[in-house]
Design a protein around this motif. Structure first.
Motif, PDB file in Angstrom:
ATOM      1  N   UNK A 185      54.299  82.356  58.778  1.00  0.00           N
ATOM      2  CA  UNK A 185      54.459  81.791  57.441  1.00  0.00           C
ATOM      3  C   UNK A 185      53.098  81.303  56.954  1.00  0.00           C
ATOM      4  N   UNK A 186      52.816  81.536  55.681  1.00  0.00           N
ATOM      5  CA  UNK A 186      51.597  81.011  55.078  1.00  0.00           C
ATOM      6  C   UNK A 186      51.982  80.160  53.878  1.00  0.00           C
ATOM      7  N   UNK A 187      51.533  78.918  53.878  1.00  0.00           N
ATOM      8  CA  UNK A 187      51.903  77.958  52.837  1.00  0.00           C
ATOM      9  C   UNK A 187      50.660  77.587  52.033  1.00  0.00           C
ATOM     10  N   UNK A 188      50.750  77.733  50.726  1.00  0.00           N
ATOM     11  CA  UNK A 188      49.665  77.317  49.854  1.00  0.00           C
ATOM     12  C   UNK A 188      49.696  75.815  49.651  1.00  0.00           C
ATOM     13  N   UNK A 189      48.776  75.096  50.256  1.00  0.00           N
ATOM     14  CA  UNK A 189      48.711  73.637  50.149  1.00  0.00           C
ATOM     15  C   UNK A 189      47.631  73.234  49.141  1.00  0.00           C
ATOM     16  N   UNK A 190      46.437  73.739  49.326  1.00  0.00           N
ATOM     17  CA  UNK A 190      45.250  73.503  48.487  1.00  0.00           C
ATOM     18  C   UNK A 190      44.694  72.092  48.649  1.00  0.00           C
ATOM     19  N   UNK A 191      45.481  71.073  48.307  1.00  0.00           N
ATOM     20  CA  UNK A 191      45.010  69.692  48.406  1.00  0.00           C
ATOM     21  C   UNK A 191      46.229  68.787  48.216  1.00  0.00           C
ATOM     22  N   UNK A 192      46.279  67.673  48.950  1.00  0.00           N
ATOM     23  CA  UNK A 192      47.401  66.736  48.804  1.00  0.00           C
ATOM     24  C   UNK A 192      47.109  65.611  47.811  1.00  0.00           C
ATOM     25  N   UNK A 193      45.913  65.547  47.283  1.00  0.00           N
ATOM     26  CA  UNK A 193      45.573  64.472  46.363  1.00  0.00           C
ATOM     27  C   UNK A 193      46.295  64.673  45.030  1.00  0.00           C
ATOM     28  N   UNK A 194      47.087  63.682  44.566  1.00  0.00           N
ATOM     29  CA  UNK A 194      47.854  63.856  43.315  1.00  0.00           C
ATOM     30  C   UNK A 194      46.982  64.158  42.106  1.00  0.00           C
ATOM     31  N   UNK A 198      47.368  67.564  39.865  1.00  0.00           N
ATOM     32  CA  UNK A 198      47.595  67.556  38.423  1.00  0.00           C
ATOM     33  C   UNK A 198      46.565  68.429  37.713  1.00  0.00           C
ATOM     34  N   UNK A 199      45.320  68.341  38.133  1.00  0.00           N
ATOM     35  CA  UNK A 199      44.248  69.082  37.467  1.00  0.00           C
ATOM     36  C   UNK A 199      44.400  70.586  37.644  1.00  0.00           C
ATOM     37  N   UNK A 200      44.903  71.020  38.800  1.00  0.00           N
ATOM     38  CA  UNK A 200      45.027  72.459  39.056  1.00  0.00           C
ATOM     39  C   UNK A 200      46.406  72.995  38.686  1.00  0.00           C
ATOM     40  N   UNK A 201      47.289  72.110  38.176  1.00  0.00           N
ATOM     41  CA  UNK A 201      48.630  72.494  37.750  1.00  0.00           C
ATOM     42  C   UNK A 201      49.467  73.005  38.919  1.00  0.00           C
ATOM     43  N   UNK A 202      49.375  72.303  40.043  1.00  0.00           N
ATOM     44  CA  UNK A 202      50.207  72.620  41.202  1.00  0.00           C
ATOM     45  C   UNK A 202      50.577  71.306  41.891  1.00  0.00           C
ATOM     46  N   UNK A 203      51.602  70.652  41.365  1.00  0.00           N
ATOM     47  CA  UNK A 203      52.056  69.380  41.917  1.00  0.00           C
ATOM     48  C   UNK A 203      53.029  69.672  43.050  1.00  0.00           C
TER      49      UNK A 203
END
Length: 473
Positions: A185-194, A198-203
């Motif tokens: 499985x591959x999960x797109x996390x990117x960053x956990x900082x809220x 918000x800035x990257x449009x992936x909450x």
């Protein structure tokens, strides 16, 4: 005469020295260049390569009967992530999936007819877009179609991976995917900082990812990969260190930590990002934090942004000298033919690469006409084969024995690559590589810049297409 300084110690197969980060060198060598998931890269594909060229390569592959790999591309996403540079279609209309899956069924059957049904499927990867945009019924139908044409493993001896979005694939979906035979499985996390989310449009709250990971482990997935990105708006070494705290605590088997490539002239959604992007020195600080934290936590740096736990198959394969590289990154599987299905999918069959049509309409039109959707590609010449071997070994093993290339391709390495070895002088002087009479070894300061080392052997590196690549940093 070889102008490279000759060092007395022969090159090792793969270095186990700790990574070294030199911010000055990272800045100096922050040049544009490919990621070398293939050679020649997709930038060199030609429009005059078509279905007949692919059929010739497929016929040769069919005679070998060897196991194959399959990549299936699902282009749909129901929301847009502003950083994304993937080939995708953003839509909430699930009816698009019905039409797409119908064409995939047809394409899978036609590919099998060309390449030979009944061949073992050693590796499978579903990417996107968001593969879990499809319903479980649609995914099941496609697995059934693949299973009718190829021999799928039911004992987890093969590697079957799927990229998932935890916002659209809950624990029940994860269990269903495992029952269908997916084991990675591959999960797109990117960053956990809220603020970053918000800035990257992936909450995507941490709890959502933890629930997905727990479900994967409880139902027997062999490996879970997290995708992270550094260089996004509002990221600092301190904030990203908090994300790494969470990641290390969750302990995924693999990590892909990508440098964000800001190319708003090519990807218009990137223009929606705020201007608060880390600059070069700030990105170097982020990278230093990433390397220090992950290696201290016991992860092995595989190369090209990839980390793995020391008992993971990727780390074991690199130590054994059996690591490979393909369009999905690093792979433990044999260097087998890769079948690409779906819009924009790329395959590698024999001595050829081929890519499907990159728009939904042209893909549908080609499949509806009764053929394949091959839109462009390239057939490798002898020089391409030699250079692909060199670049692949560097990317996978951070080292190269001249004799192995000489034996494989019947050349004298120093004579064939006299110009390239001359160009290595600066890299040697800067401590990125060591060269002796036997081979070439990427030193710790050069491991994070292995793309730069590999690019020396790229015959197309000065092409206009390569200038469009993202920079190393």
């Amino acid at each position: 005469m070889n102008p490279i300084p000759i060092l007395p110690t022969p090159c090792a197969n793969a270095p186990d020295d700790p990574l070294a980060i030199d911010a000055h060198l990272l800045s100096r060598y922050d040049i544009s260049g490919p990621r070398y998931t293939s050679y020649p890269t997709a930038l060199q594909f030609r429009d005059d390569f078509g279905a007949s060229d692919y059929a010739r390569a497929a016929a040769q592959s069919k005679r070998t009967g060897k196991p194959v790999s399959l990549y299936l591309h699902v282009p749909f996403c129901d929301t847009v992530c502003f950083y994304c540079a993937c080939t995708k279609i953003v839509t909430n209309n699930r009816a698009h999936a019905d039409a797409y899956v119908q064409r995939l069924h047809a394409e899978i059957a036609r590919q099998a007819s060309l390449l030979g049904a009944g061949r073992a499927l050693a590796q499978m990867h579903w990417g996107g877009g968001t593969p879990t945009f499809l319903s479980l019924e649609q995914i099941t139908s496609l697995i059934d179609a693949i299973g009718r044409q190829f021999v799928m493993s039911h004992d987890d001896s093969a590697e079957y991976a799927i990229e998932i979005d935890p916002r659209s694939a809950g624990p029940a979906s994860i269990r269903a995917l495992r029952a269908l035979g997916f084991n990675r499985l591959s999960i797109g996390v990117q960053d956990f900082d809220p603020r970053v989310q918000e800035a990257i449009h992936r909450v995507q709250p941490r709890g959502l990812v933890e629930a997905t990971l727990d479900a994967a482990r409880s139902c027997g997935f062999k490996s879970v990969n997290f995708d992270l990105i550094y260089g996004l708006p509002h990221q600092t070494p301190e904030s990203f260190s908090n994300t790494l705290d969470a990641v290390i605590e969750m302990a995924p088997e693999r990590l892909s930590v990508f440098s964000y490539a800001h190319l708003p002239q090519q990807f218009k959604m990137q223009r929606c990002l705020p201007d608060a992007l880390p600059d070069g020195p700030q990105k170097a600080g982020l990278l230093q934090t990433i390397v220090a934290r992950l290696t201290a936590a016991g992860y092995v740096y595989i190369g090209m942004d990839h980390f793995a736990r020391p008992d993971d198959e990727l780390a074991l394969a690199q130590a054994a000298g059996t690591l490979h590289r393909n369009f999905q990154g690093y792979s433990t599987r044999a260097d087998c033919d890769l079948i690409g299905v779906g819009m924009s999918a790329i395959g590698r069959i024999g001595d050829s690469y081929a890519q499907n049509a990159k728009t939904l309409k042209t893909y549908y039109d080609a499949i509806d006409a009764g053929g394949l959707a091959i839109a462009r590609g390239v057939r490798l010449n002898q020089d391409d084969h030699i250079r692909r071997d060199v670049i692949s070994r560097l990317m996978c093993h951070m080292a190269l024995e001249f004799s192995s290339i000489e034996q494989a391709h019947d050349i004298d390495f120093v004579s064939y690559f006299a110009g390239e070895l001359g160009e290595m002088a600066d890299l040697v002087a800067d401590g990125l590589v060591a060269v002796d009479a036997h081979g070439l070894r990427v030193l710790p300061p050069g491991r994070l810049l292995v793309r730069v080392v590999a690019q020396v052997f790229d015959a197309y590196r000065r092409s206009a297409a390569n200038a469009r690549c993202a920079k190393v940093m």
